[in-house]
Write an enzyme that holds these catalytic residues in place. Structure first.
Site, PDB file in Angstrom:
ATOM      1  N   LYS A 133       0.859  -1.268   0.123  1.00  0.00           N
ATOM      2  CA  LYS A 133       0.096   0.171   0.069  1.00  0.00           C
ATOM      3  C   LYS A 133       0.712   1.296  -0.002  1.00  0.00           C
ATOM      4  O   LYS A 133       1.877   1.078   0.275  1.00  0.00           O
ATOM      5  CB  LYS A 133      -0.942  -0.098   1.166  1.00  0.00           C
ATOM      6  CG  LYS A 133      -1.936  -1.201   1.117  1.00  0.00           C
ATOM      7  CD  LYS A 133      -3.064  -1.267   2.214  1.00  0.00           C
ATOM      8  CE  LYS A 133      -4.164  -2.255   2.399  1.00  0.00           C
ATOM      9  NZ  LYS A 133      -4.912  -1.902   3.601  1.00  0.00           N
ATOM     10  N   TYR A 155     -12.317  -2.190  -4.112  1.00  0.00           N
ATOM     11  CA  TYR A 155     -12.783  -2.291  -2.702  1.00  0.00           C
ATOM     12  C   TYR A 155     -14.248  -2.372  -2.479  1.00  0.00           C
ATOM     13  O   TYR A 155     -14.870  -2.140  -1.415  1.00  0.00           O
ATOM     14  CB  TYR A 155     -12.104  -1.185  -1.635  1.00  0.00           C
ATOM     15  CG  TYR A 155     -10.796  -1.383  -1.099  1.00  0.00           C
ATOM     16  CD1 TYR A 155     -10.569  -2.664  -0.589  1.00  0.00           C
ATOM     17  CD2 TYR A 155      -9.861  -0.522  -1.218  1.00  0.00           C
ATOM     18  CE1 TYR A 155      -9.365  -2.971   0.072  1.00  0.00           C
ATOM     19  CE2 TYR A 155      -8.569  -0.646  -0.468  1.00  0.00           C
ATOM     20  CZ  TYR A 155      -8.586  -1.746   0.075  1.00  0.00           C
ATOM     21  OH  TYR A 155      -7.058  -2.095   0.731  1.00  0.00           O
ATOM     22  N   PHE A 200     -15.742   3.230   6.834  1.00  0.00           N
ATOM     23  CA  PHE A 200     -14.644   3.863   6.445  1.00  0.00           C
ATOM     24  C   PHE A 200     -14.229   3.792   5.072  1.00  0.00           C
ATOM     25  O   PHE A 200     -13.092   3.924   4.476  1.00  0.00           O
ATOM     26  CB  PHE A 200     -13.611   3.171   7.200  1.00  0.00           C
ATOM     27  CG  PHE A 200     -13.432   1.569   7.468  1.00  0.00           C
ATOM     28  CD1 PHE A 200     -12.827   1.130   6.294  1.00  0.00           C
ATOM     29  CD2 PHE A 200     -14.137   0.982   8.321  1.00  0.00           C
ATOM     30  CE1 PHE A 200     -12.973  -0.299   6.373  1.00  0.00           C
ATOM     31  CE2 PHE A 200     -14.002  -0.496   8.250  1.00  0.00           C
ATOM     32  CZ  PHE A 200     -13.566  -0.971   7.337  1.00  0.00           C
ATOM     33  N   ARG A 233      -1.938 -14.461   4.339  1.00  0.00           N
ATOM     34  CA  ARG A 233      -2.550 -13.677   5.382  1.00  0.00           C
ATOM     35  C   ARG A 233      -1.630 -13.879   6.695  1.00  0.00           C
ATOM     36  O   ARG A 233      -1.800 -12.998   7.589  1.00  0.00           O
ATOM     37  CB  ARG A 233      -3.960 -14.137   5.489  1.00  0.00           C
ATOM     38  CG  ARG A 233      -5.000 -14.329   4.195  1.00  0.00           C
ATOM     39  CD  ARG A 233      -5.292 -12.766   4.025  1.00  0.00           C
ATOM     40  NE  ARG A 233      -6.000 -12.244   5.280  1.00  0.00           N
ATOM     41  CZ  ARG A 233      -6.700 -10.988   5.463  1.00  0.00           C
ATOM     42  NH1 ARG A 233      -6.788 -10.351   4.264  1.00  0.00           N
ATOM     43  NH2 ARG A 233      -7.094 -10.443   6.490  1.00  0.00           N
ATOM     44  N   THR A 255      -5.191  -7.400  10.675  1.00  0.00           N
ATOM     45  CA  THR A 255      -5.658  -5.889  10.194  1.00  0.00           C
ATOM     46  C   THR A 255      -4.966  -4.827  11.010  1.00  0.00           C
ATOM     47  O   THR A 255      -4.568  -3.822  10.369  1.00  0.00           O
ATOM     48  CB  THR A 255      -7.051  -5.947   9.927  1.00  0.00           C
ATOM     49  OG1 THR A 255      -7.609  -7.025   9.243  1.00  0.00           O
ATOM     50  CG2 THR A 255      -7.583  -4.813   9.011  1.00  0.00           C
ATOM     51  N   ARG A 261       2.724  -6.653   9.199  1.00  0.00           N
ATOM     52  CA  ARG A 261       1.813  -5.397   9.897  1.00  0.00           C
ATOM     53  C   ARG A 261       2.531  -5.005  11.054  1.00  0.00           C
ATOM     54  O   ARG A 261       2.446  -3.878  11.554  1.00  0.00           O
ATOM     55  CB  ARG A 261       0.345  -5.882   9.879  1.00  0.00           C
ATOM     56  CG  ARG A 261      -0.332  -5.405   8.319  1.00  0.00           C
ATOM     57  CD  ARG A 261      -1.501  -6.178   8.304  1.00  0.00           C
ATOM     58  NE  ARG A 261      -2.535  -5.668   7.019  1.00  0.00           N
ATOM     59  CZ  ARG A 261      -3.439  -6.244   6.735  1.00  0.00           C
ATOM     60  NH1 ARG A 261      -4.113  -7.221   7.441  1.00  0.00           N
ATOM     61  NH2 ARG A 261      -4.105  -5.912   5.583  1.00  0.00           N
ATOM     62  N   HIS A 296      -2.187  -5.411   1.388  1.00  0.00           N
ATOM     63  CA  HIS A 296      -3.592  -6.164   1.135  1.00  0.00           C
ATOM     64  C   HIS A 296      -3.231  -7.445   0.740  1.00  0.00           C
ATOM     65  O   HIS A 296      -2.273  -7.790   0.286  1.00  0.00           O
ATOM     66  CB  HIS A 296      -4.229  -5.484   0.038  1.00  0.00           C
ATOM     67  CG  HIS A 296      -5.384  -6.067  -0.321  1.00  0.00           C
ATOM     68  ND1 HIS A 296      -6.735  -6.090   0.107  1.00  0.00           N
ATOM     69  CD2 HIS A 296      -5.401  -7.196  -1.574  1.00  0.00           C
ATOM     70  CE1 HIS A 296      -7.653  -6.834  -0.513  1.00  0.00           C
ATOM     71  NE2 HIS A 296      -6.914  -7.562  -1.532  1.00  0.00           N
ATOM     72  N   GLU A 347      -9.384 -10.556  -7.681  1.00  0.00           N
ATOM     73  CA  GLU A 347      -8.642  -9.706  -7.750  1.00  0.00           C
ATOM     74  C   GLU A 347      -7.315  -9.666  -8.506  1.00  0.00           C
ATOM     75  O   GLU A 347      -7.061  -8.877  -9.218  1.00  0.00           O
ATOM     76  CB  GLU A 347      -8.317  -9.548  -6.192  1.00  0.00           C
ATOM     77  CG  GLU A 347      -9.189  -9.285  -4.904  1.00  0.00           C
ATOM     78  CD  GLU A 347      -8.818  -9.079  -3.796  1.00  0.00           C
ATOM     79  OE1 GLU A 347      -9.647  -8.922  -2.994  1.00  0.00           O
ATOM     80  OE2 GLU A 347      -7.785  -9.457  -3.446  1.00  0.00           O
TER      81      GLU A 347
HETATM   82  P1  ADP Z   1      -7.707  -6.975   5.618  1.00  0.00           P
HETATM   83  O1  ADP Z   1      -6.948  -6.132   4.930  1.00  0.00           O
HETATM   84  O2  ADP Z   1      -6.962  -7.594   6.667  1.00  0.00           O
HETATM   85  O3  ADP Z   1      -8.170  -8.136   4.714  1.00  0.00           O
HETATM   86  P2  ADP Z   1     -10.439  -5.914   5.792  1.00  0.00           P
HETATM   87  O4  ADP Z   1     -10.769  -6.692   4.626  1.00  0.00           O
HETATM   88  O5  ADP Z   1     -11.203  -6.280   7.069  1.00  0.00           O
HETATM   89  O6  ADP Z   1      -8.876  -6.092   6.305  1.00  0.00           O
HETATM   90  O7  ADP Z   1     -10.508  -4.299   5.526  1.00  0.00           O
HETATM   91  C1  ADP Z   1      -9.958  -3.666   4.506  1.00  0.00           C
HETATM   92  C2  ADP Z   1      -9.179  -2.490   4.819  1.00  0.00           C
HETATM   93  O8  ADP Z   1      -9.818  -1.806   5.508  1.00  0.00           O
HETATM   94  C3  ADP Z   1      -7.801  -2.906   5.718  1.00  0.00           C
HETATM   95  O9  ADP Z   1      -6.829  -3.370   5.529  1.00  0.00           O
HETATM   96  C4  ADP Z   1      -7.754  -1.364   6.624  1.00  0.00           C
HETATM   97  O10 ADP Z   1      -6.877  -0.657   5.865  1.00  0.00           O
HETATM   98  C5  ADP Z   1      -9.047  -0.801   6.503  1.00  0.00           C
HETATM   99  N1  ADP Z   1      -9.857  -0.963   7.540  1.00  0.00           N
HETATM  100  C6  ADP Z   1     -10.362  -2.162   8.090  1.00  0.00           C
HETATM  101  N2  ADP Z   1     -11.088  -1.926   9.315  1.00  0.00           N
HETATM  102  C7  ADP Z   1     -10.997  -0.566   9.655  1.00  0.00           C
HETATM  103  C8  ADP Z   1     -11.263   0.173  10.524  1.00  0.00           C
HETATM  104  N3  ADP Z   1     -12.143  -0.220  11.677  1.00  0.00           N
HETATM  105  N4  ADP Z   1     -11.073   1.482  10.536  1.00  0.00           N
HETATM  106  C9  ADP Z   1     -10.386   2.005   9.559  1.00  0.00           C
HETATM  107  N5  ADP Z   1      -9.932   1.308   8.377  1.00  0.00           N
HETATM  108  C10 ADP Z   1     -10.153  -0.128   8.666  1.00  0.00           C
HETATM  109 MG    MG Z   2      -9.887  -8.011   3.281  1.00  0.00          MG
END
Ligand code: ADP
Ligand code: MG
Length: 148
Positions: free
Chosen positions: A17, A57, A65, A93, A99, A110, A123, A134
């Protein structure tokens, strides 16, 4: 009877990212994947447009968010990769960590590179179906060089 082992070689999408690209951490992060046995089989750097960010996304469009997520992923160039290896989706993962970097296990990307839940360095696709979708969103079949 000879013992057979089942190998599930998978491909998954990984994105470094804008926060991590901006901190010049591309090489450091790729090292985490390679030392765990995942191979980079496709890569490109892009600065996503708002339309691409929203489309990529789209699964998160109802989350509060969503706009911040799109603003962040489009805030600078990203390095997009296809990673390949045994159980690559789950392995990626694990290597990424949780996350929220505060909850990410020590030694994960992370834990080591992310600064907050929204600026979390990488990501990774979360299941087979999303990995396929994707990967095909960013790469044509002839841009992926499987080494399986
Ligand atoms: P991951 O990237 O671990 O798969 P998610 O798919 O749940 O997580 O979320 C996508 C992205 O959204 C996260 O990587 C993070 O950048 C952002 N995100 C997730 N939860 C939050 C939150 N509570 N507040 C702000 N950004 C968030
Ligand atoms: Mg995700």
């Amino acid at each position: 009877m000879a013992q057979t082992t089942t190998q599930t070689v998978e491909q998954t999408l990984s994105i470094i990212k804008p926060d991590a690209v901006g901190q010049n951490m591309i090489g450091n992060i790729i090292e985490y994947f390679e030392r765990e046995g995942l191979s980079v089989v496709a890569t490109k750097m892009l600065h996503l447009t708002a339309a691409q960010g929203k489309e990529f996304y789209a699964v998160h469009k109802e989350r509060p968010f969503f706009q911040e997520l799109v603003d962040f992923i489009t805030s600078g160039p990203v390095l997009i990769m296809v990673l390949e290896g045994e159980n690559a989706i789950a392995r990626n993962r694990e290597i990424m960590g949780a996350t929220d970097p505060q909850k990410a296990a020590p030694g994960t990307i992370r834990a080591d590179f992310a600064t907050s839940i929204d600026r979390n360095a990488v990501h990774g696709s979360d299941n087979k179906e999303n990995a396929k979708a994707e990967i095909s969103y960013f790469f044509k079949p002839n841009e992926i060089f499987s080494r399986a």
